[in-house]
Design a protein around this motif. Structure first.
Motif, PDB file in Angstrom:
ATOM      1  N   VAL A 149      37.792 -45.033 -35.177  1.00 54.39           N
ATOM      2  CA  VAL A 149      37.345 -44.979 -36.574  1.00 54.39           C
ATOM      3  C   VAL A 149      36.656 -43.645 -36.827  1.00 54.39           C
ATOM      4  O   VAL A 149      35.678 -43.306 -36.161  1.00 54.39           O
ATOM      5  N   LEU A 187      33.052 -43.188 -34.899  1.00 56.14           N
ATOM      6  CA  LEU A 187      31.887 -44.070 -34.899  1.00 56.14           C
ATOM      7  C   LEU A 187      31.200 -44.049 -33.538  1.00 56.14           C
ATOM      8  O   LEU A 187      29.964 -44.012 -33.459  1.00 56.14           O
ATOM      9  N   ASP A 226      29.473 -52.728 -38.995  1.00 53.15           N
ATOM     10  CA  ASP A 226      29.595 -51.853 -40.171  1.00 53.15           C
ATOM     11  C   ASP A 226      28.398 -51.944 -41.112  1.00 53.15           C
ATOM     12  O   ASP A 226      28.491 -51.560 -42.279  1.00 53.15           O
ATOM     13  N   LEU A 240      34.424 -41.292 -39.123  1.00 57.95           N
ATOM     14  CA  LEU A 240      33.442 -41.360 -40.204  1.00 57.95           C
ATOM     15  C   LEU A 240      33.567 -40.131 -41.094  1.00 57.95           C
ATOM     16  O   LEU A 240      33.627 -38.995 -40.610  1.00 57.95           O
ATOM     17  N   LEU A 246      34.190 -49.759 -42.910  1.00 55.98           N
ATOM     18  CA  LEU A 246      34.837 -49.039 -41.815  1.00 55.98           C
ATOM     19  C   LEU A 246      36.292 -49.444 -41.616  1.00 55.98           C
ATOM     20  O   LEU A 246      37.108 -48.639 -41.185  1.00 55.98           O
TER      21      LEU A 246
END
Length: 542
Positions: A174, A215, A144, A176, A162
């Motif tokens: 995850v 991610l 991260d 973004l 994150l």
């Protein structure tokens, strides 16, 4: 671009024995990466092996992953070549870090490309480069952030939060937020010096995250920007269509779990008998699989005839877990042991490109491959590289340092440089003074002791105060000498910060951002086109 090759000091670990004394560890690995015949032998093994996985199904999943912004004619050509019988792959992988992660991730992709090219020329068969994105990994604290050289010779850590309350969420899950990424990139821009490349770099990195994206997808888009033209195929291990292909092998891993665990444990004991600590830390009864529970990745353990999460809250019978593998394979995930096995199930792997840590833990896996009816591919170490910017190159010249000096005692060279130019030897001068003071106080305290025990205590206390004053005076003298050579010492500090930040190899700390900002991004392509060594460390002068 000029390249010098050096041999780094040996750490004496399992990976060093693999690289430089392979005969000592051959029983752990099998095929010697330093011998060309190993690749021919491995190819012949793959040619005889029967596989139940359809190449066309695998190619379909790869095309689906490379749809949209990840399409490139060179990548599509390699997918078509992989679809045909007789082709093999060179594969390497890494966690999905911000802005492509540490520099060694970029070097691993380059190594995959170069080894595939080399072996295709040698073997005369299609050899396709593949990069495996470890999207299942949930240790977000490792990925991260990035580091940039900061003021006063210090590293600056630039973090993009994150994780969600410490939950064990896989990187591939995850999402973004474009606004957060944009703000983070603007802050990065303020941390980096102004150059002719800065604005374009920040615009491109912002554009890659212009819409909500995982991610791993952001990572893949940047890696594709760097290596798509070289035909590098990527795949995210958390990509749902890939998980559907993995279902049958998950069933095998569950059905033969105890035998697999026993094989790993037996080989760990072999490693330990050789005097090496185990590269793998495993929980008793480890199933070498994870399961997703309410979005979190939980370790599975064997418990009697069934399986249980490490926290003991969820439990499945063997039959229930096998059903999950058939019907819901996306709920299962590999660990460090089963990931290489899954790669072997999916891809006809000629060679796996690995880093030093991976070499060590692969040393515990040969019997695990055998337990699954497989053999290990040739393990090839990724290229190790240190980039030398122009200021660093200039300082090396001014200080009369070689690249070997940088990696073998730079601090000692710095002290030696100061000592040679100091008007007096401060260390020797004060060592003599301390000895004289000690002798004086030994005699004085001894003569005062008949006056009573309090006098001896006062004498010792007084001795300590005098020694403190001597140390203070010595520090002042050393600072005065350093001030005379402040410019040269700043140059030493610059070299250390750029080449060995906090005593670590540059490739393990920095990522491409500072070098993209300073030199543009085409140097990455030039590196991919320049034959590199797999067994020596390369020092690249930009």
């Amino acid at each position: 671009m000029r390249i010098e090759r050096i041999r780094l000091d040996s750490s004496g670990g399992l990976s060093d024995e693999y690289l430089f004394s392979f005969s000592k560890v051959q029983h752990l690995y099998g095929l010697d990466p330093g011998k060309g015949e190993s690749f021919r032998k491995r190819y012949d093994e793959l040619s005889r092996r029967e596989t139940s996985l359809s190449r066309s199904r695998l190619a379909g999943v790869l095309r689906e992953f490379h749809s949209g912004e990840l399409y490139h004619p060179a990548v599509e050509q390699n997918i078509r070549r992989l679809e045909k019988p007789g082709s093999v792959v060179v594969i390497g992988g890494q966690q999905a870090g911000l802005l492509a992660g540490p520099l060694y991730t970029v070097y691993k992709a380059i190594s995959v490309i170069q080894l595939a090219r080399r072996e295709e020329e040698r073997l005369g068969v299609p050899v396709v480069p593949v990069f495996w994105i470890a999207g299942e990994d949930h240790d977000l604290d490792e990925v991260d952030h990035i580091y940039v050289p900061g003021p006063e010779g210090r590293l600056t850590k630039h973090r993009l939060p994150l994780s969600e309350g410490g939950k064990r969420i896989s990187a591939g899950h995850v999402l973004l937020d474009p606004k957060s990424v944009g703000v983070w990139l603007q802050e990065l821009g303020r941390m980096l010096p102004d150059t002719e490349f800065k604005e374009d770099m920040l615009e491109e990195l912002t554009r890659l995250a212009a819409e909500p994206v995982s991610l791993t997808r952001y990572f893949a888009k940047l890696l594709h920007r760097l290596f798509g033209r070289f035909g590098l195929i990527q795949i995210d291990s958390s990509f749902p269509p890939l998980r559907r292909l993995e279902g049958p092998f998950f069933e095998r891993l569950i059905a033969e779990n105890a035998a697999l665990d026993e094989a790993v444990g037996h080989q760990i004991k072999q490693v330990e008998k050789m005097g090496h600590p185990s590269p793998l830390v495993l929980h008793p009864g480890c199933a070498h699989l994870f399961v997703y529970v309410e979005g979190e990745r939980q370790l599975l353990l064997r418990d009697g005839g069934g399986f249980v999460t490490r926290d003991g809250r969820m439990r499945w019978s063997r039959r229930e877990l096998l059903r999950m593998a058939r019907e819901e394979p996306h709920r299962l995930s590999n660990n460090v042991v089963t990931r290489p096995l899954m790669q072997e199930f999916l891809f006809p792997t000629l060679s796996a490109v690995v880093g030093p840590g991976e070499i060590a833990y692969w040393g515990c896996l040969r019997q695990a491959f055998s337990a699954m009816g497989m053999t290990m591919p040739v393990l090839m170490p990724r290229s190790g590289i240190t980039l030398i910017d122009r200021a660093t190159e200039r300082y090396l010249g001014l200080l009369g340092l070689s690249v070997e000096d940088v990696f073998s005692g730079l601090d000692q060279k710095k002290r030696q440089w100061i000592d040679e130019r100091a008007p007096l030897n401060v260390q020797e001068l004060f060592a003599g003074a301390r000895k004289q003071v000690e002798g004086l106080y030994d005699s004085l305290i001894e003569r005062l002791s008949p006056l009573g025990p309090d006098m001896r205590r006062l004498g010792e206390k007084n001795r300590l105060r005098v020694m403190e004053q001597l140390n203070y005076l010595r520090g002042k003298a050393e600072r005065m000498i350093r001030m005379r050579h402040e410019t040269a010492l700043r140059r030493f500090d610059h070299i250390s910060l750029r080449c060995l930040p906090e005593g670590k190899l540059q490739e393990r700390v920095y990522n491409i951002a500072p070098y993209w900002n300073e030199y543009g991004i085409e140097w990455v392509g030039r590196l991919a086109e320049t034959p590199l060594s797999f067994f020596e460390h390369q020092v690249v002068f930009l």
